[in-house]
Design an enzyme around this catalytic site. Structure first.
Site, PDB file in Angstrom:
ATOM      1  N   HIS A  25      19.114 -35.992 -11.202  1.00  8.89           N
ATOM      2  CA  HIS A  25      18.484 -36.528  -9.995  1.00  8.89           C
ATOM      3  C   HIS A  25      16.982 -36.247  -9.975  1.00  8.89           C
ATOM      4  O   HIS A  25      16.362 -36.303  -8.911  1.00  8.89           O
ATOM      5  CB  HIS A  25      19.175 -35.958  -8.754  1.00  8.89           C
ATOM      6  CG  HIS A  25      20.624 -36.319  -8.685  1.00  8.89           C
ATOM      7  ND1 HIS A  25      21.055 -37.609  -8.441  1.00  8.89           N
ATOM      8  CD2 HIS A  25      21.750 -35.587  -8.898  1.00  8.89           C
ATOM      9  CE1 HIS A  25      22.386 -37.648  -8.473  1.00  8.89           C
ATOM     10  NE2 HIS A  25      22.824 -36.426  -8.761  1.00  8.89           N
ATOM     11  N   TRP A  82      -3.062  -2.590  -1.464  1.00  8.63           N
ATOM     12  CA  TRP A  82      -2.646  -3.928  -1.918  1.00  8.63           C
ATOM     13  C   TRP A  82      -3.333  -4.898  -0.963  1.00  8.63           C
ATOM     14  O   TRP A  82      -3.021  -4.928   0.239  1.00  8.63           O
ATOM     15  CB  TRP A  82      -1.128  -4.040  -1.839  1.00  8.63           C
ATOM     16  CG  TRP A  82      -0.553  -5.274  -2.440  1.00  8.63           C
ATOM     17  CD1 TRP A  82      -0.367  -5.523  -3.770  1.00  8.63           C
ATOM     18  CD2 TRP A  82      -0.048  -6.413  -1.751  1.00  8.63           C
ATOM     19  NE1 TRP A  82       0.225  -6.760  -3.933  1.00  8.63           N
ATOM     20  CE2 TRP A  82       0.434  -7.327  -2.721  1.00  8.63           C
ATOM     21  CE3 TRP A  82       0.058  -6.777  -0.404  1.00  8.63           C
ATOM     22  CZ2 TRP A  82       0.996  -8.564  -2.392  1.00  8.63           C
ATOM     23  CZ3 TRP A  82       0.621  -8.001  -0.076  1.00  8.63           C
ATOM     24  CH2 TRP A  82       1.077  -8.875  -1.071  1.00  8.63           C
ATOM     25  N   LYS A 113       6.239  -3.972  -4.791  1.00  9.23           N
ATOM     26  CA  LYS A 113       7.659  -3.619  -4.819  1.00  9.23           C
ATOM     27  C   LYS A 113       8.282  -3.728  -3.440  1.00  9.23           C
ATOM     28  O   LYS A 113       9.371  -4.243  -3.278  1.00  9.23           O
ATOM     29  CB  LYS A 113       7.817  -2.191  -5.354  1.00  9.23           C
ATOM     30  CG  LYS A 113       9.252  -1.723  -5.482  1.00  9.23           C
ATOM     31  CD  LYS A 113       9.996  -2.503  -6.541  1.00  9.23           C
ATOM     32  CE  LYS A 113      11.454  -2.119  -6.652  1.00  9.23           C
ATOM     33  NZ  LYS A 113      12.209  -3.111  -7.444  1.00  9.23           N
ATOM     34  N   ARG A 162       4.861   0.458  -6.097  1.00 10.76           N
ATOM     35  CA  ARG A 162       4.832  -0.423  -4.934  1.00 10.76           C
ATOM     36  C   ARG A 162       3.866  -1.592  -5.130  1.00 10.76           C
ATOM     37  O   ARG A 162       3.940  -2.573  -4.406  1.00 10.76           O
ATOM     38  CB  ARG A 162       4.405   0.381  -3.691  1.00 10.76           C
ATOM     39  CG  ARG A 162       5.403   1.436  -3.299  1.00 10.76           C
ATOM     40  CD  ARG A 162       4.813   2.411  -2.325  1.00 10.76           C
ATOM     41  NE  ARG A 162       4.586   1.840  -1.005  1.00 10.76           N
ATOM     42  CZ  ARG A 162       5.471   1.864  -0.010  1.00 10.76           C
ATOM     43  NH1 ARG A 162       6.636   2.412  -0.185  1.00 10.76           N
ATOM     44  NH2 ARG A 162       5.178   1.341   1.168  1.00 10.76           N
ATOM     45  N   CYS A 173       0.824  -1.206   0.000  1.00 10.98           N
ATOM     46  CA  CYS A 173       0.000   0.000   0.000  1.00 10.98           C
ATOM     47  C   CYS A 173       0.861   1.260   0.000  1.00 10.98           C
ATOM     48  O   CYS A 173       2.021   1.226   0.403  1.00 10.98           O
ATOM     49  CB  CYS A 173      -0.857   0.035   1.247  1.00 10.98           C
ATOM     50  SG  CYS A 173      -1.788  -1.469   1.523  1.00 10.98           S
ATOM     51  N   ASN A 197      -1.280   1.491   6.100  1.00 11.05           N
ATOM     52  CA  ASN A 197      -0.434   0.442   5.519  1.00 11.05           C
ATOM     53  C   ASN A 197      -0.113  -0.543   6.633  1.00 11.05           C
ATOM     54  O   ASN A 197       0.102  -0.136   7.772  1.00 11.05           O
ATOM     55  CB  ASN A 197       0.912   1.011   5.041  1.00 11.05           C
ATOM     56  CG  ASN A 197       0.761   1.878   3.826  1.00 11.05           C
ATOM     57  OD1 ASN A 197      -0.337   2.054   3.310  1.00 11.05           O
ATOM     58  ND2 ASN A 197       1.860   2.434   3.371  1.00 11.05           N
ATOM     59  N   GLY A 198      -0.022  -1.824   6.289  1.00 11.26           N
ATOM     60  CA  GLY A 198       0.360  -2.825   7.290  1.00 11.26           C
ATOM     61  C   GLY A 198      -0.767  -3.785   7.591  1.00 11.26           C
ATOM     62  O   GLY A 198      -1.771  -3.841   6.866  1.00 11.26           O
ATOM     63  N   LYS A 250      13.077 -13.823 -12.535  1.00  9.22           N
ATOM     64  CA  LYS A 250      12.715 -12.709 -13.424  1.00  9.22           C
ATOM     65  C   LYS A 250      11.686 -13.168 -14.449  1.00  9.22           C
ATOM     66  O   LYS A 250      10.698 -12.488 -14.688  1.00  9.22           O
ATOM     67  CB  LYS A 250      13.932 -12.163 -14.184  1.00  9.22           C
ATOM     68  CG  LYS A 250      14.942 -11.326 -13.461  1.00  9.22           C
ATOM     69  CD  LYS A 250      14.490  -9.963 -13.050  1.00  9.22           C
ATOM     70  CE  LYS A 250      13.861 -10.011 -11.672  1.00  9.22           C
ATOM     71  NZ  LYS A 250      14.753  -9.763 -10.567  1.00  9.22           N
ATOM     72  N   GLU A 253       8.255 -13.935 -12.850  1.00 13.83           N
ATOM     73  CA  GLU A 253       7.674 -12.742 -12.231  1.00 13.83           C
ATOM     74  C   GLU A 253       7.010 -11.806 -13.241  1.00 13.83           C
ATOM     75  O   GLU A 253       5.923 -11.280 -12.981  1.00 13.83           O
ATOM     76  CB  GLU A 253       8.840 -12.029 -11.521  1.00 13.83           C
ATOM     77  CG  GLU A 253       8.535 -10.754 -10.823  1.00 13.83           C
ATOM     78  CD  GLU A 253       9.782 -10.177 -10.151  1.00 13.83           C
ATOM     79  OE1 GLU A 253      10.917 -10.435 -10.621  1.00 13.83           O
ATOM     80  OE2 GLU A 253       9.595  -9.455  -9.168  1.00 13.83           O
ATOM     81  N   GLU A 290      18.039 -16.448 -10.255  1.00 15.50           N
ATOM     82  CA  GLU A 290      17.582 -15.079 -10.479  1.00 15.50           C
ATOM     83  C   GLU A 290      16.933 -14.965 -11.871  1.00 15.50           C
ATOM     84  O   GLU A 290      15.899 -14.308 -12.032  1.00 15.50           O
ATOM     85  CB  GLU A 290      18.770 -14.115 -10.320  1.00 15.50           C
ATOM     86  CG  GLU A 290      18.496 -12.659 -10.624  1.00 15.50           C
ATOM     87  CD  GLU A 290      17.399 -12.018  -9.796  1.00 15.50           C
ATOM     88  OE1 GLU A 290      16.930 -12.626  -8.828  1.00 15.50           O
ATOM     89  OE2 GLU A 290      16.980 -10.910 -10.161  1.00 15.50           O
TER      90      GLU A 290
HETATM   91  O1  M6R Z   1      13.381  -4.737  -1.014  1.00 16.90           O
HETATM   92  P1  M6R Z   1      13.970  -6.104  -0.939  1.00 16.90           P
HETATM   93  O2  M6R Z   1      15.226  -6.260  -1.722  1.00 16.90           O
HETATM   94  O3  M6R Z   1      14.165  -6.556   0.492  1.00 16.90           O
HETATM   95  O4  M6R Z   1      12.886  -7.063  -1.585  1.00 16.90           O
HETATM   96  C1  M6R Z   1      13.010  -8.451  -1.542  1.00 16.90           C
HETATM   97  C2  M6R Z   1      12.165  -9.099  -2.618  1.00 16.90           C
HETATM   98  O5  M6R Z   1      10.810  -8.829  -2.408  1.00 16.90           O
HETATM   99  C3  M6R Z   1      12.554  -8.610  -4.028  1.00 16.90           C
HETATM  100  O6  M6R Z   1      13.916  -8.788  -4.247  1.00 16.90           O
HETATM  101  C4  M6R Z   1      11.760  -9.364  -5.112  1.00 16.90           C
HETATM  102  O7  M6R Z   1      12.089 -10.708  -5.102  1.00 16.90           O
HETATM  103  C5  M6R Z   1      12.075  -8.718  -6.458  1.00 16.90           C
HETATM  104  N1  M6R Z   1      11.112  -7.706  -6.737  1.00 16.90           N
HETATM  105  C6  M6R Z   1      12.099  -9.697  -7.580  1.00 16.90           C
HETATM  106  O8  M6R Z   1      12.455  -9.068  -8.766  1.00 16.90           O
END
Ligand code: M6R
Length: 611
Positions: free
Chosen positions: A506, A75, A606, A27, A2, A100-101, A487, A490, A483
């Site tokens: 395996h 959110w 985010k 965000r 949020c 927020n929270g 990506k 995601e 990674e």
């Molecule tokens: O702000 P942070 O680096 O702590 O966030 C951790 C993850 O939420 C963040 O790296 C997430 O996996 C990425 N948006 C992926 O691209």
């Protein structure tokens, strides 16, 4: 997550609220809303599902203006994305709040309020707070005191902004576990979840501490700390410019941020390496003594930041010869770890507000670690403020939900940590000079790799209609494969998995057929020959291979094997950062072909400030 924006001024603040929400879009959110005190002193609320643009259109249809107001992007946590669950939530007598929270004890508070005659119009935990404030205000007579009484009852995490029709001269704020910042203007003041929302109206900010409750008026800010004492919170100037969070000529933030990486990595190194040396004071005044005493390293992070930590483990063990463990924060925080003597606790985070990482740090501080170090991109974040040592990545604001420049700058900062530790654990000046030189070369190597974009864009056409993909790597390239898979899933929503290539036989080899693209990162290192054997296993099962390979790898394209040649002379210490670039570009172009929302992929946020 949020986003909150609020403003009190002598001008119409609705455009400021909307621009602030727009700047917080990165965000992640599903609905938006605004509540403004209009010229006749009445609260006017508008809420819409979907993008901030919808709210903007609603405001055009139902003109709304005023000099005091709060706004929110939601959110969903409690209750589906819908207009009635969107914030602001209101209670009787014109009290409106944004939050927020997550409030953990909302159910018991809701029951009590229901028995007191309050009716609920949403499924949210936030509405409970609105009614609680009203309930207390009836007894205490003042909105500030009512907010303080309310937050004393809340369990969980919150950042709150509250307005009330009978107090048209102030906004009340409270913070516990979620960031909130006050923007200081000239005869006007603002509030937001982060500074980027307010950069068009001010560069001066006050960061609230945990447990603070504050009230802002046009000319005045008053803060009480968790104990109820008047607190002085410094006004700080932000170095960010208002257009730092703009796309410029790029179609998406993600693409802009991918191309910003040479500069971001160079900035992360600036003034911290000079004359072939690492200036370890960059980590903080106590750094030298702490690194000297460090005998082991525990790294904790989430998502992409965790992958950076997983790469660093290889470097810390191979170069500094110290044991190193890496764990995702949401698991670490619920273990009862045994902490070896003189272990340095390292958190990595782009935002510095990730709830699990922050909770892990707080737990670690009670667990007998030697010290804490945060590698983070946001100077004013909670993680930075609560860590003893800090190394800021200087990536600049990262708006795309998919982390790109934050990742490569984290790898760079971790590279500096490796050098610092190695210096105190056996590396001589020549070794240090060599490692520093490798770091300095990274921006140039990334620049060269970015020239592969047209090739990768073409390649993406062969992936766009796939349902699954496998990513392979060995050693420190295994986290890079992880990674790459993160990506791709995601932002393109293609199911992707990463494996250490030696693990394929395996189990996962059973998945391989002509319909399963297998993407591999193959720098020229001591595992290359082993990796080639693993790739033979894939090819023998009809798997289609796409290999990002060193020019000296001796690999050539052939039937079912596509080799994409990477720049020459990429060393072991540079390969993780350099080989992550083509995987970012591949995901980006696949997502474009599939028509997904690249910068704000579905269901994601985010800054993950809830557990
Ligand atoms: O702000 P942070 O680096 O702590 O966030 C951790 C993850 O939420 C963040 O790296 C997430 O996996 C990425 N948006 C992926 O691209």
């Amino acid at each position: 997550m949020c986003g909150i924006v609020g403003a009190i001024a002598d001008r119409n603040i609705v455009p400021i609220l909307i621009e602030g929400l727009r700047r917080l879009e990165y965000r992640g959110y599903d609905s938006a809303g605004v509540a403004v005190l209009n010229s006749s002193g009445h609260l006017r609320r508008l809420r819409t599902v979907g993008k901030v643009k919808m709210l903007q259109d609603a405001i055009v249809e139902t003109p709304t203006d005023g000099q005091l107001g709060i706004a929110h992007t939601r959110w969903a946590t409690h209750g589906v994305p819908s207009e009635r669950n969107a914030h602001p939530h209101i209670s009787r007598d014109g009290i409106a709040i944004v939050h927020n929270g997550i409030i953990e004890n909302h159910e018991e508070l809701r029951e009590e309020l229901t028995s007191l005659g309050y009716t609920f119009t949403s499924e949210t935990d936030t509405e409970v707070i609105a009614h609680r404030i009203h309930h207390h205000k009836q007894k205490l007579g003042d909105i500030f005191r009512a907010v303080r009484a309310t937050v004393a009852e809340l369990e969980g995490a919150y950042a709150l902004a509250v307005v009330s029709e009978d107090s048209p001269d102030r906004i009340i704020l409270a913070r516990a576990g979620c960031p909130v910042v006050i923007g200081v203007g000239n005869n006007e003041n603002f509030v937001a979840s982060d500074v980027s929302a307010l950069l068009p109206v001010t560069r001066k900010f006050i960061f609230l501490d945990e447990g603070d409750v504050a009230e802002i008026r046009r000319q005045d800010v008053r803060v009480l700390d968790a104990e109820g004492n008047t607190a002085h919170r410094e006004v700080r100037e932000s170095a960010l410019s208002a257009d730092a969070a703009e796309k410029g000529d790029y179609p998406h933030f993600m693409l802009k941020e991918i191309f910003e990486q040479p500069r971001a990595v160079a900035q992360t190194l600036e003034e911290r390496v000079a004359g072939g040396k690492l200036l370890e004071a960059a980590f903080g005044p106590l750094a030298t003594e702490i690194f000297r005493r460090t005998e082991a390293v525990q790294i904790v992070a989430c998502g992409t930041s965790y992958h950076a930590g997983a790469v660093a483990k290889y470097y810390i063990e191979q170069i500094a010869r110290l044991p190193c463990w890496v764990e995702i924060a949401s698991e670490y925080r619920y273990r009862n770890p045994v902490v070896p003597k003189n272990t340095l606790f390292v958190t990595i985070s782009q935002s510095g507000e990730t709830a699990d990482t922050l909770a892990a740090l707080r737990m670690a501080k009670q667990s007998g670690y030697l010290s804490s170090l945060s590698i983070c991109n946001v100077p004013e974040s909670s993680l930075v403020r609560e860590s003893e040592l800090v190394l800021l990545t200087r990536a600049g604001p990262e708006i795309g939900v998919a982390s790109t420049k934050a990742f490569t700058t984290q790898l760079t900062a971790l590279g500096m940590l490796v050098v610092a530790l190695a210096k105190h654990h056996g590396a001589d000046a020549e070794r240090e000079r060599g490692l520093v030189q490798r770091l300095i070369e990274i921006p140039g190597l990334i620049e060269k790799t970015l020239h592969l974009e047209p090739t990768i864009k073409e390649l993406a056409k062969r992936f766009a209609d796939k349902h699954h993909a496998l990513f392979l790597g060995r050693g420190q390239m295994h986290p890079i494969a992880m990674e790459g898979a993160l990506k791709l899933k995601e932002i393109s929503y293609i199911h992707a998995e990463a494996y250490a290539a030696g693990e394929l036989k395996h189990g996962p080899l059973a998945l391989v057929d002509a319909d399963m693209p297998v993407i591999t990162v193959a720098p020229n290192n001591d595992l290359l020959e082993k990796l080639k054997s693993n790739l033979q296993e894939v090819r023998a099962r009809g798997g289609e291979l796409y290999v990002f390979a060193d020019p000296d790898s001796g690999m050539q394209s052939s039937d079912g094997v596509t080799i994409i040649t990477m720049p020459k002379h990429v060393s072991h210490f540079q390969a993780a950062a350099v080989y992550s670039i083509p995987l970012q570009l591949l995901s980006y172009h696949c997502a474009i072909l599939r028509g997904t929302d690249v910068d704000q992929p579905r269901n994601l946020a985010k800054s993950v400030t809830v557990e």
